[in-house]
Design a protein around this motif. Structure first.
Motif, PDB file in Angstrom:
ATOM      1  N   ARG A 176       0.833  -1.210   0.000  1.00  0.00           N
ATOM      2  CA  ARG A 176       0.000   0.000   0.000  1.00  0.00           C
ATOM      3  C   ARG A 176       0.867   1.259   0.000  1.00  0.00           C
ATOM      4  NH1 ARG A 176      -3.645  -2.821   2.440  1.00  0.00           N
ATOM      5  NH2 ARG A 176      -2.772  -2.758   4.516  1.00  0.00           N
ATOM      6  N   LYS A 177       1.894   1.274   0.845  1.00  0.00           N
ATOM      7  CA  LYS A 177       2.767   2.450   0.928  1.00  0.00           C
ATOM      8  C   LYS A 177       3.544   2.652  -0.374  1.00  0.00           C
ATOM      9  CE  LYS A 177       6.316   4.848   3.546  1.00  0.00           C
ATOM     10  NZ  LYS A 177       6.201   5.940   2.642  1.00  0.00           N
ATOM     11  N   VAL A 178       4.059   1.573  -0.933  1.00  0.00           N
ATOM     12  CA  VAL A 178       4.804   1.673  -2.194  1.00  0.00           C
ATOM     13  C   VAL A 178       3.902   2.247  -3.282  1.00  0.00           C
ATOM     14  CG1 VAL A 178       5.887   0.334  -4.048  1.00  0.00           C
ATOM     15  CG2 VAL A 178       6.493  -0.118  -1.659  1.00  0.00           C
ATOM     16  N   MET A 179       2.685   1.687  -3.396  1.00  0.00           N
ATOM     17  CA  MET A 179       1.769   2.183  -4.432  1.00  0.00           C
ATOM     18  C   MET A 179       1.405   3.640  -4.194  1.00  0.00           C
ATOM     19  SD  MET A 179      -0.885  -0.710  -5.765  1.00  0.00           S
ATOM     20  CE  MET A 179      -1.542   0.319  -7.065  1.00  0.00           C
ATOM     21  N   ARG A 180       1.071   3.992  -2.975  1.00  0.00           N
ATOM     22  CA  ARG A 180       0.672   5.368  -2.678  1.00  0.00           C
ATOM     23  C   ARG A 180       1.804   6.342  -3.000  1.00  0.00           C
ATOM     24  NH1 ARG A 180      -3.702   7.312   0.018  1.00  0.00           N
ATOM     25  NH2 ARG A 180      -4.528   5.694  -1.332  1.00  0.00           N
ATOM     26  N   ASP A 181       3.022   5.994  -2.619  1.00  0.00           N
ATOM     27  CA  ASP A 181       4.170   6.861  -2.923  1.00  0.00           C
ATOM     28  C   ASP A 181       4.364   7.014  -4.426  1.00  0.00           C
ATOM     29  OD1 ASP A 181       4.592   7.151  -0.201  1.00  0.00           O
ATOM     30  OD2 ASP A 181       6.328   5.795  -0.129  1.00  0.00           O
ATOM     31  N   LYS A 182       4.227   5.924  -5.171  1.00  0.00           N
ATOM     32  CA  LYS A 182       4.400   5.980  -6.625  1.00  0.00           C
ATOM     33  C   LYS A 182       3.274   6.790  -7.274  1.00  0.00           C
ATOM     34  CE  LYS A 182       7.241   1.904  -7.268  1.00  0.00           C
ATOM     35  NZ  LYS A 182       8.326   2.564  -8.003  1.00  0.00           N
ATOM     36  N   GLU A 183       2.038   6.606  -6.794  1.00  0.00           N
ATOM     37  CA  GLU A 183       0.904   7.369  -7.334  1.00  0.00           C
ATOM     38  C   GLU A 183       1.128   8.864  -7.135  1.00  0.00           C
ATOM     39  OE1 GLU A 183      -2.187   3.794  -6.124  1.00  0.00           O
ATOM     40  OE2 GLU A 183      -1.937   5.532  -4.805  1.00  0.00           O
ATOM     41  N   GLU A 184       1.492   9.235  -5.913  1.00  0.00           N
ATOM     42  CA  GLU A 184       1.696  10.653  -5.617  1.00  0.00           C
ATOM     43  C   GLU A 184       2.875  11.224  -6.403  1.00  0.00           C
ATOM     44  OE1 GLU A 184      -0.376  12.677  -4.074  1.00  0.00           O
ATOM     45  OE2 GLU A 184      -1.719  10.990  -3.680  1.00  0.00           O
ATOM     46  N   ALA A 185       3.930  10.429  -6.577  1.00  0.00           N
ATOM     47  CA  ALA A 185       5.089  10.896  -7.351  1.00  0.00           C
ATOM     48  C   ALA A 185       4.693  11.188  -8.795  1.00  0.00           C
ATOM     49  CB  ALA A 185       6.220   9.868  -7.296  1.00  0.00           C
ATOM     50  N   VAL A 186       3.895  10.314  -9.389  1.00  0.00           N
ATOM     51  CA  VAL A 186       3.433  10.523 -10.766  1.00  0.00           C
ATOM     52  C   VAL A 186       2.602  11.802 -10.850  1.00  0.00           C
ATOM     53  CG1 VAL A 186       1.831   9.630 -12.518  1.00  0.00           C
ATOM     54  CG2 VAL A 186       3.559   8.124 -11.518  1.00  0.00           C
ATOM     55  N   LEU A 187       1.660  11.965  -9.937  1.00  0.00           N
ATOM     56  CA  LEU A 187       0.809  13.157  -9.959  1.00  0.00           C
ATOM     57  C   LEU A 187       1.638  14.423  -9.724  1.00  0.00           C
ATOM     58  CD1 LEU A 187      -2.385  11.916  -8.086  1.00  0.00           C
ATOM     59  CD2 LEU A 187      -1.904  11.912 -10.538  1.00  0.00           C
ATOM     60  N   ASN A 188       2.599  14.358  -8.815  1.00  0.00           N
ATOM     61  CA  ASN A 188       3.449  15.524  -8.557  1.00  0.00           C
ATOM     62  C   ASN A 188       4.279  15.896  -9.780  1.00  0.00           C
ATOM     63  OD1 ASN A 188       2.550  15.934  -5.946  1.00  0.00           O
ATOM     64  ND2 ASN A 188       4.127  14.619  -5.054  1.00  0.00           N
ATOM     65  N   ARG A 189       4.815  14.880 -10.497  1.00  0.00           N
ATOM     66  CA  ARG A 189       5.597  15.183 -11.700  1.00  0.00           C
ATOM     67  C   ARG A 189       4.765  15.889 -12.762  1.00  0.00           C
ATOM     68  NH1 ARG A 189       7.131   9.774 -11.451  1.00  0.00           N
ATOM     69  NH2 ARG A 189       8.820   9.563  -9.982  1.00  0.00           N
ATOM     70  N   LEU A 190       3.477  15.611 -12.755  1.00  0.00           N
ATOM     71  CA  LEU A 190       2.560  16.239 -13.720  1.00  0.00           C
ATOM     72  C   LEU A 190       1.895  17.499 -13.143  1.00  0.00           C
ATOM     73  CD1 LEU A 190       0.930  12.985 -15.134  1.00  0.00           C
ATOM     74  CD2 LEU A 190       2.580  14.458 -16.291  1.00  0.00           C
ATOM     75  N   HIS A 191       2.300  17.890 -11.936  1.00  0.00           N
ATOM     76  CA  HIS A 191       1.773  19.078 -11.261  1.00  0.00           C
ATOM     77  C   HIS A 191       0.265  18.985 -11.039  1.00  0.00           C
ATOM     78  CE1 HIS A 191       5.739  20.707 -11.874  1.00  0.00           C
ATOM     79  NE2 HIS A 191       5.619  20.459 -13.170  1.00  0.00           N
ATOM     80  N   ILE A 192      -0.199  17.784 -10.703  1.00  0.00           N
ATOM     81  CA  ILE A 192      -1.608  17.571 -10.379  1.00  0.00           C
ATOM     82  C   ILE A 192      -1.715  17.580  -8.859  1.00  0.00           C
ATOM     83  CG2 ILE A 192      -3.563  16.003 -10.564  1.00  0.00           C
ATOM     84  CD1 ILE A 192      -2.190  14.899 -13.143  1.00  0.00           C
ATOM     85  N   THR A 193      -2.269  18.652  -8.357  1.00  0.00           N
ATOM     86  CA  THR A 193      -2.322  18.845  -6.909  1.00  0.00           C
ATOM     87  C   THR A 193      -3.737  18.651  -6.383  1.00  0.00           C
ATOM     88  OG1 THR A 193      -2.662  21.196  -7.165  1.00  0.00           O
ATOM     89  CG2 THR A 193      -0.377  20.445  -6.981  1.00  0.00           C
ATOM     90  N   ARG A 194      -3.815  18.615  -5.092  1.00  0.00           N
ATOM     91  CA  ARG A 194      -5.118  18.479  -4.444  1.00  0.00           C
ATOM     92  C   ARG A 194      -5.886  19.755  -4.648  1.00  0.00           C
ATOM     93  NH1 ARG A 194      -6.096  14.247  -1.449  1.00  0.00           N
ATOM     94  NH2 ARG A 194      -4.383  12.856  -1.064  1.00  0.00           N
TER      95      ARG A 194
END
Length: 153
Positions: free
Chosen positions: A135-153
């Protein structure tokens, strides 16, 4: 990288900007995992009834969910597949569920669809969240992808 987007629901409009967003998320997931950008991914937008039927049939859970992934690269390769295209699999997203979750989590609909796309893409690439570590690995990878694309909350 062909991302083949299909819209099988009529509850919410699917704008070209949403299609471009999910394409960018899939590409970023592939890039972040050093996976071929030529991989083919199907992304299907559905409603709650449709995803509930898939969830019941394939997972034995008779309720709607937000995203399901169907990987083509699981198990051993068939001999005739060796020279074929790289078909990674399909991601199915319920847009009505994504809309409800976006409101619940306090972020945009687009951010929620992008997150579900990243989540589904990582499943296609072999990740799961069956335990705390996964779960932690996936969550970190998901957030990293979104951050690289500047997709914020």
């Amino acid at each position: 990288m062909p991302v083949l987007v299909s819209n099988l629901q009529e509850e919410l409009p699917v704008e070209e900007s949403l299609i471009k967003l999910v394409e960018a998320v899939v590409l970023q997931c592939l890039k972040s995992e050093d996976y071929s950008p030529e991989a083919e991914v199907g992304l299907i937008f559905v409603d709650d009834a449709y995803i509930q039927s898939l969830n019941a049939e394939y997972r034995g859970v008779d309720r709607p969910t937000d995203v399901l992934s169907f990987a083509m690269n699981e198990g051993e390769a068939m001999p005739e597949e060796e020279d074929s295209e790289d078909l990674l699999g399909d991601i199915v997203i319920s847009l009505p569920t994504a809309q409800r979750q976006a409101l619940e989590y306090g972020h945009s609909f687009e951010r929620e669809v992008a997150y579900l796309t990243a989540h589904g893409s990582l499943h296609l690439l072999g990740y799961d969240h069956e335990d705390d570590v996964g779960r932690k690995v996936m969550r970190d990878k998901e957030e990293a992808v979104l951050n690289r694309l500047h997709i914020t909350r």
